[in-house]
Design a protein around this motif. Structure first.
Motif, short mmCIF file in Angstrom:
data_model
loop_
_atom_site.label_atom_id
_atom_site.label_comp_id
_atom_site.label_asym_id
_atom_site.label_seq_id
_atom_site.Cartn_x
_atom_site.Cartn_y
_atom_site.Cartn_z
N GLY A 55 0.80 -1.22 0.00
CA GLY A 55 0.00 0.00 0.00
C GLY A 55 0.83 1.27 0.00
O GLY A 55 0.39 2.29 -0.48
N ALA A 56 2.05 1.15 0.53
CA ALA A 56 2.89 2.33 0.64
C ALA A 56 3.39 2.78 -0.73
O ALA A 56 3.64 3.95 -0.94
CB ALA A 56 4.07 2.05 1.56
N GLN A 57 3.52 1.85 -1.65
CA GLN A 57 4.11 2.17 -2.93
C GLN A 57 3.14 2.06 -4.08
O GLN A 57 3.53 2.14 -5.22
CB GLN A 57 5.31 1.24 -3.18
N GLY A 58 1.88 1.83 -3.79
CA GLY A 58 0.92 1.69 -4.87
C GLY A 58 -0.25 0.85 -4.44
O GLY A 58 -0.76 1.02 -3.34
N ALA A 59 -0.65 -0.06 -5.31
CA ALA A 59 -1.84 -0.85 -5.00
C ALA A 59 -1.67 -2.26 -5.53
O ALA A 59 -0.88 -2.51 -6.44
CB ALA A 59 -3.07 -0.20 -5.61
N SER A 60 -2.41 -3.17 -4.93
CA SER A 60 -2.42 -4.55 -5.38
C SER A 60 -3.83 -4.93 -5.81
O SER A 60 -4.81 -4.55 -5.16
CB SER A 60 -1.96 -5.49 -4.26
N VAL A 81 1.07 -0.57 -9.65
CA VAL A 81 -0.03 -1.51 -9.39
C VAL A 81 0.46 -2.92 -9.71
O VAL A 81 1.11 -3.13 -10.74
CB VAL A 81 -1.27 -1.18 -10.23
N THR A 82 0.19 -3.85 -8.81
CA THR A 82 0.58 -5.24 -9.03
C THR A 82 -0.66 -6.11 -9.07
O THR A 82 -1.47 -6.08 -8.14
CB THR A 82 1.53 -5.73 -7.92
N TRP A 83 -0.82 -6.82 -10.16
CA TRP A 83 -1.95 -7.76 -10.31
C TRP A 83 -1.42 -9.18 -10.07
O TRP A 83 -0.36 -9.54 -10.56
CB TRP A 83 -2.52 -7.71 -11.72
N THR A 84 -2.19 -9.96 -9.31
CA THR A 84 -1.80 -11.35 -9.07
C THR A 84 -2.99 -12.25 -9.40
O THR A 84 -4.10 -12.04 -8.89
CB THR A 84 -1.37 -11.56 -7.61
N ASN A 85 -2.74 -13.23 -10.24
CA ASN A 85 -3.82 -14.14 -10.63
C ASN A 85 -3.98 -15.26 -9.60
O ASN A 85 -3.07 -16.04 -9.37
CB ASN A 85 -3.53 -14.74 -12.01
N GLN A 86 -5.15 -15.32 -8.98
CA GLN A 86 -5.43 -16.36 -7.99
C GLN A 86 -6.27 -17.48 -8.59
O GLN A 86 -6.54 -18.48 -7.92
CB GLN A 86 -6.20 -15.77 -6.79
N ASP A 87 -6.73 -17.29 -9.82
CA ASP A 87 -7.57 -18.32 -10.44
C ASP A 87 -6.69 -19.41 -11.05
O ASP A 87 -5.52 -19.19 -11.36
CB ASP A 87 -8.43 -17.69 -11.55
N SER A 88 -7.31 -20.57 -11.24
CA SER A 88 -6.54 -21.67 -11.84
C SER A 88 -6.52 -21.57 -13.37
O SER A 88 -5.80 -22.31 -14.02
CB SER A 88 -7.11 -23.01 -11.40
N VAL A 89 -7.31 -20.65 -13.91
CA VAL A 89 -7.23 -20.40 -15.35
C VAL A 89 -6.41 -19.14 -15.60
O VAL A 89 -6.25 -18.31 -14.72
CB VAL A 89 -8.64 -20.23 -15.98
N ALA A 90 -5.87 -19.03 -16.79
CA ALA A 90 -5.04 -17.88 -17.13
C ALA A 90 -5.91 -16.66 -17.40
O ALA A 90 -7.02 -16.77 -17.91
CB ALA A 90 -4.19 -18.19 -18.35
N HIS A 91 -5.38 -15.51 -17.00
CA HIS A 91 -6.02 -14.23 -17.31
C HIS A 91 -4.95 -13.30 -17.86
O HIS A 91 -3.75 -13.58 -17.75
CB HIS A 91 -6.64 -13.60 -16.06
N THR A 92 -5.39 -12.18 -18.39
CA THR A 92 -4.44 -11.13 -18.77
C THR A 92 -4.92 -9.80 -18.19
O THR A 92 -6.07 -9.67 -17.77
CB THR A 92 -4.31 -10.97 -20.30
N VAL A 93 -4.01 -8.85 -18.18
CA VAL A 93 -4.36 -7.48 -17.83
C VAL A 93 -3.93 -6.65 -19.04
O VAL A 93 -2.75 -6.58 -19.36
CB VAL A 93 -3.62 -7.02 -16.57
N SER A 109 2.26 -12.80 -11.26
CA SER A 109 1.96 -11.39 -11.02
C SER A 109 2.45 -10.53 -12.17
O SER A 109 3.35 -10.92 -12.92
CB SER A 109 2.65 -10.92 -9.73
N TYR A 110 1.84 -9.38 -12.27
CA TYR A 110 2.26 -8.40 -13.26
C TYR A 110 2.22 -7.02 -12.59
O TYR A 110 1.25 -6.70 -11.90
CB TYR A 110 1.32 -8.42 -14.46
N SER A 111 3.28 -6.26 -12.74
CA SER A 111 3.33 -4.94 -12.13
C SER A 111 3.51 -3.88 -13.21
O SER A 111 4.22 -4.09 -14.19
CB SER A 111 4.50 -4.84 -11.15
N LYS A 112 2.87 -2.76 -12.98
CA LYS A 112 3.08 -1.63 -13.89
C LYS A 112 3.13 -0.34 -13.08
O LYS A 112 2.30 -0.10 -12.21
CB LYS A 112 1.95 -1.56 -14.93
#
Ligand SMILES: [Cu+2]
Length: 148
Positions: A55-60, A81-93, A109-112
């Motif tokens: 939270g100090a450096q952005g958002a998850s 912002v860091t996205w982390t996929n918790q699903d068992s299927v693939a996603h994209t951002v 995870s993917y960070s931008k």
């Protein structure tokens, strides 16, 4: 304008929430742990890498149950912002401002980092009904005018 009061109320509510969470975790975790100290050699230095507070450096954002959670995050210019996929299927951002994660399998995870202010809409290119939003605010938005 009541924005100053709103901020105060928000801060107080946040503090109360934090205090509650701390108290709850302290109660739940205070049962003594029987740590088998005999198994580890005495001289082994423990690497205590404390969990960083994102939270100090952005958002998850968590990707789970075919949705972005939270759906909208607000950060300041220069934060990540860091996205982390918790699903068992693939996603994209994928979306505005060069948001492009490629396929994220489970646990990936993917960070931008966002260097310009604005509203950036994004979605999952595999499941277009999954949408989200990053709002990037100017970092110099000081609440008080310094020249007064
Ligand atoms: Cu998806």
């Amino acid at each position: 304008m009541a924005s100053g009061i709103n901020r105060l109320v928000l801060a107080v509510a946040l503090l109360a929430l934090l205090a509650g969470a701390l108290a709850a975790s302290a109660c739940g975790g205070s049962k003594e742990k029987a740590t088998p100290a005999a198994t580890s050699p005495a001289g082994t230095p423990k690497t205590t890498q404390a969990a960083a507070t994102p939270g100090a450096q952005g958002a998850s954002v968590e990707i789970k149950n075919f949705a972005f959670e939270p759906k909208t995050v607000t950060i300041k210019v220069g934060q990540t912002v860091t996205w982390t996929n918790q699903d068992s299927v693939a996603h994209t951002v994928a979306g505005d401002g060069g948001i492009d994660s490629g396929d994220l399998s489970k646990g990936k995870s993917y960070s931008k980092t966002f260097d310009t202010a604005g509203t950036f809409n994004y979605h999952c290119s595999i499941h277009p009904s999954m949408t989200g939003q990053v709002i990037v605010e100017k970092s110099g938005a000081a609440p008080a005018s310094p020249g007064q």
